[in-house]
Write a protein that holds these residues in place. Structure first.
Motif, short mmCIF file in Angstrom:
data_model
loop_
_atom_site.label_atom_id
_atom_site.label_comp_id
_atom_site.label_asym_id
_atom_site.label_seq_id
_atom_site.Cartn_x
_atom_site.Cartn_y
_atom_site.Cartn_z
N HIS A 2 0.74 -1.67 -0.15
CA HIS A 2 -0.22 -0.53 -0.23
C HIS A 2 0.82 1.21 -0.50
CE1 HIS A 2 -4.12 -2.33 0.15
NE2 HIS A 2 -3.45 -2.72 1.54
N PRO A 3 0.38 1.98 -0.73
CA PRO A 3 1.05 3.48 -0.77
C PRO A 3 1.35 4.17 0.98
CG PRO A 3 -0.74 3.68 -2.16
CD PRO A 3 -0.55 2.15 -1.10
N LEU A 4 0.17 3.77 1.20
CA LEU A 4 0.45 3.85 3.52
C LEU A 4 0.72 2.81 4.15
CD1 LEU A 4 -2.33 6.00 3.75
CD2 LEU A 4 0.04 7.23 3.69
N HIS A 5 1.88 2.28 4.08
CA HIS A 5 2.17 1.19 4.93
C HIS A 5 2.81 1.57 6.08
CE1 HIS A 5 4.64 -2.62 5.52
NE2 HIS A 5 5.67 -2.25 6.06
N PHE A 6 2.61 0.86 7.25
CA PHE A 6 3.24 1.00 8.94
C PHE A 6 4.24 0.07 9.06
CE2 PHE A 6 -0.36 4.36 7.79
CZ PHE A 6 0.10 5.51 8.91
N GLN A 7 5.71 0.84 9.47
CA GLN A 7 6.33 -0.41 10.53
C GLN A 7 5.02 0.18 12.09
OE1 GLN A 7 10.22 1.04 11.00
NE2 GLN A 7 9.77 0.78 8.51
N SER A 8 4.96 -1.76 12.90
CA SER A 8 4.36 -1.03 13.78
C SER A 8 5.14 -2.09 14.98
CB SER A 8 3.15 -1.79 13.60
OG SER A 8 2.67 -1.41 12.40
N SER A 9 4.99 -1.63 16.02
CA SER A 9 5.91 -1.87 16.81
C SER A 9 5.27 -2.21 18.32
CB SER A 9 7.64 -1.48 16.62
OG SER A 9 7.78 -0.13 17.20
N LYS A 10 5.97 -2.58 19.48
CA LYS A 10 5.62 -2.21 20.69
C LYS A 10 6.30 -1.17 22.20
CE LYS A 10 1.74 -4.32 22.88
NZ LYS A 10 0.90 -3.83 23.21
N ALA A 211 0.22 5.93 17.82
CA ALA A 211 0.70 5.83 19.36
C ALA A 211 -0.68 5.43 19.88
CB ALA A 211 1.33 6.11 19.72
N SER A 212 -0.96 4.35 20.26
CA SER A 212 -1.89 4.02 21.29
C SER A 212 -1.84 2.44 22.54
CB SER A 212 -3.31 3.74 20.87
OG SER A 212 -4.61 3.39 21.14
N HIS A 213 -3.10 2.48 23.50
CA HIS A 213 -3.01 1.80 24.21
C HIS A 213 -3.49 0.35 23.01
CE1 HIS A 213 -0.91 3.71 27.78
NE2 HIS A 213 -1.72 4.42 27.59
N THR A 214 -3.89 1.24 22.54
CA THR A 214 -5.66 -0.34 21.73
C THR A 214 -4.37 -0.64 20.73
OG1 THR A 214 -6.17 1.52 20.79
CG2 THR A 214 -7.64 1.11 23.06
N ASP A 215 -5.48 -1.57 19.89
CA ASP A 215 -4.70 -2.40 18.83
C ASP A 215 -5.13 -1.47 18.03
OD1 ASP A 215 -3.11 -3.17 16.89
OD2 ASP A 215 -4.16 -5.64 17.61
N LEU A 216 -4.58 -0.40 17.07
CA LEU A 216 -5.15 0.02 16.01
C LEU A 216 -4.50 -0.41 14.28
CD1 LEU A 216 -3.55 4.24 16.78
CD2 LEU A 216 -6.34 2.76 17.14
N GLN A 217 -4.46 -1.22 14.59
CA GLN A 217 -3.58 -2.13 13.35
C GLN A 217 -4.51 -1.98 12.23
OE1 GLN A 217 -0.15 -2.57 12.41
NE2 GLN A 217 -1.53 -3.15 10.59
N PRO A 218 -5.90 -3.04 12.62
CA PRO A 218 -6.93 -3.33 12.26
C PRO A 218 -7.91 -1.84 11.53
CG PRO A 218 -7.17 -4.53 13.46
CD PRO A 218 -6.07 -3.89 14.32
N ARG A 219 -7.81 -0.64 11.71
CA ARG A 219 -7.83 0.43 11.39
C ARG A 219 -7.41 1.07 10.76
NH1 ARG A 219 -9.79 3.91 16.77
NH2 ARG A 219 -9.64 5.23 15.10
N LEU A 220 -5.82 0.72 10.68
CA LEU A 220 -5.27 1.11 9.99
C LEU A 220 -4.67 0.68 8.44
CD1 LEU A 220 -1.40 2.38 12.44
CD2 LEU A 220 -3.13 3.69 11.05
N ASP A 221 -4.52 -0.47 8.70
CA ASP A 221 -5.30 -1.33 7.50
C ASP A 221 -6.46 -1.03 6.79
OD1 ASP A 221 -3.17 -3.26 8.24
OD2 ASP A 221 -3.78 -4.41 8.73
N ALA A 222 -7.43 -0.85 7.21
CA ALA A 222 -8.89 -0.63 6.23
C ALA A 222 -8.35 1.01 5.98
CB ALA A 222 -10.02 -0.18 7.11
N LEU A 223 -8.10 1.99 6.24
CA LEU A 223 -7.43 3.12 5.70
C LEU A 223 -6.87 3.21 5.11
CD1 LEU A 223 -7.80 5.45 9.24
CD2 LEU A 223 -9.30 5.76 6.89
N ALA A 224 -5.51 1.97 5.18
CA ALA A 224 -4.38 2.09 3.68
C ALA A 224 -5.30 1.28 3.11
CB ALA A 224 -3.46 0.84 4.42
N THR A 225 -5.43 0.63 2.77
CA THR A 225 -6.77 0.18 1.52
C THR A 225 -7.65 1.06 0.91
OG1 THR A 225 -6.61 -2.69 2.42
CG2 THR A 225 -8.63 -1.90 0.60
#
Length: 262
Positions: A2-10, A211-225
């Motif tokens: 995706h044009p918006l690709h995020f690197q994710s970590s803790k 950054a967030s205490h919650t898991d934003l990965q699903p929302r970021l994936d949907a927005l990236a798509t």
């Protein structure tokens, strides 16, 4: 990819996502009119902080920040240009002691300095504090961009928190005092922290830190798509946009937002 690709970590026990495009910005096929003279009236810069250096990707960033933080109250610290931001927004901020600092001087990594003492163009120790502004609409975020896009690199930090005066009071308290705050201590529960850094000169790059205490990965994936489709549609028609008015009419579909809608 995706044009918006995020690197994710803790990091520090919370979820951190970074968008580090380097020289490959989200939009790669630009409207040719960005490199021409614009007639008087609304322009790409007045409406979206887009110019022939910081191009259509800035509209994408605005849309990403606003859509990711939907349903929350948004407050922002423009790094350094506090008084300029107050003039652009037409209102004074709440003064706070700390602001965030990201250095994006490498294409695909950042130096995350965390919270640093607030400073401003006022320049004196008594008045050189950071300013926390409330953001009512995406246009307020664009106005902050107008204020900060003056240097080799520019930065705005957004705190999206639960609505209400009590939560705002706690946010302000967490950004004040002699003890250096941390992101995990400033944000709570469903809050979202977003730092938007935009590079303008050579060897300075764009970076978005979320950054967030919650898991934003699903929302970021949907927005990236979603943005991938919007960008593809925009790029297909970019060359055929005849004038500034047509260009501005295309940006709501690209960004996914109406500038004046909460």
């Amino acid at each position: 990819m995706h044009p918006l690709h995020f690197q994710s970590s803790k990091e520090q026990g919370i979820n951190v996502h970074r968008y580090l495009p380097g020289t490959q910005t989200a939009v790669t096929r630009h409207w040719p009119g960005l490199f021409q003279d614009w007639p008087p009236g609304p322009t790409p810069f007045t409406e979206y902080a887009v110019n022939n250096n910081n191009m259509e990707e800035v509209a994408v960033y605005t849309g990403l920040v606003w859509r990711l933080t939907a349903g929350l109250a948004r407050y922002a610290i423009p790094a350094y240009y506090r008084d300029e931001a107050a003039q652009a927004l037409g209102r004074e901020p709440v003064l706070v002691d700390w602001e965030y600092d990201i250095e994006a001087e490498s294409p695909h990594e950042v130096r995350d300095n965390g919270f640093v003492p607030g400073h401003s163009t006022a320049g004196t120790s008594a008045t050189s504090r950071a300013g926390l502004f409330d953001l009512s609409t995406p246009r307020d975020l664009v106005r902050l961009l107008h204020a900060v896009l003056l240097d080799a690199t520019s930065e705005i930090t957004v705190f999206a928190v639960a609505p209400g005066e009590a939560r705002l009071k706690d946010l302000v308290a967490s950004l004040n005092g002699s003890s250096r705050p941390s992101v995990p201590s400033v944000i709570r529960n469903e809050d979202v922290f977003v730092d938007l850094t935009i590079g303008s000169d050579i060897d300075y790059y764009d970076a978005i830190t979320i950054a967030s205490h919650t898991d934003l990965q699903p929302r970021l994936d949907a927005l990236a798509t979603d943005f991938a489709g919007r960008i593809e549609t925009y790029e297909t028609g970019a060359d055929s946009l005849p004038d500034v008015e047509a260009f501005l009419s295309a940006l709501p579909a690209l960004s996914g937002i109406d500038l004046d809608t909460k």
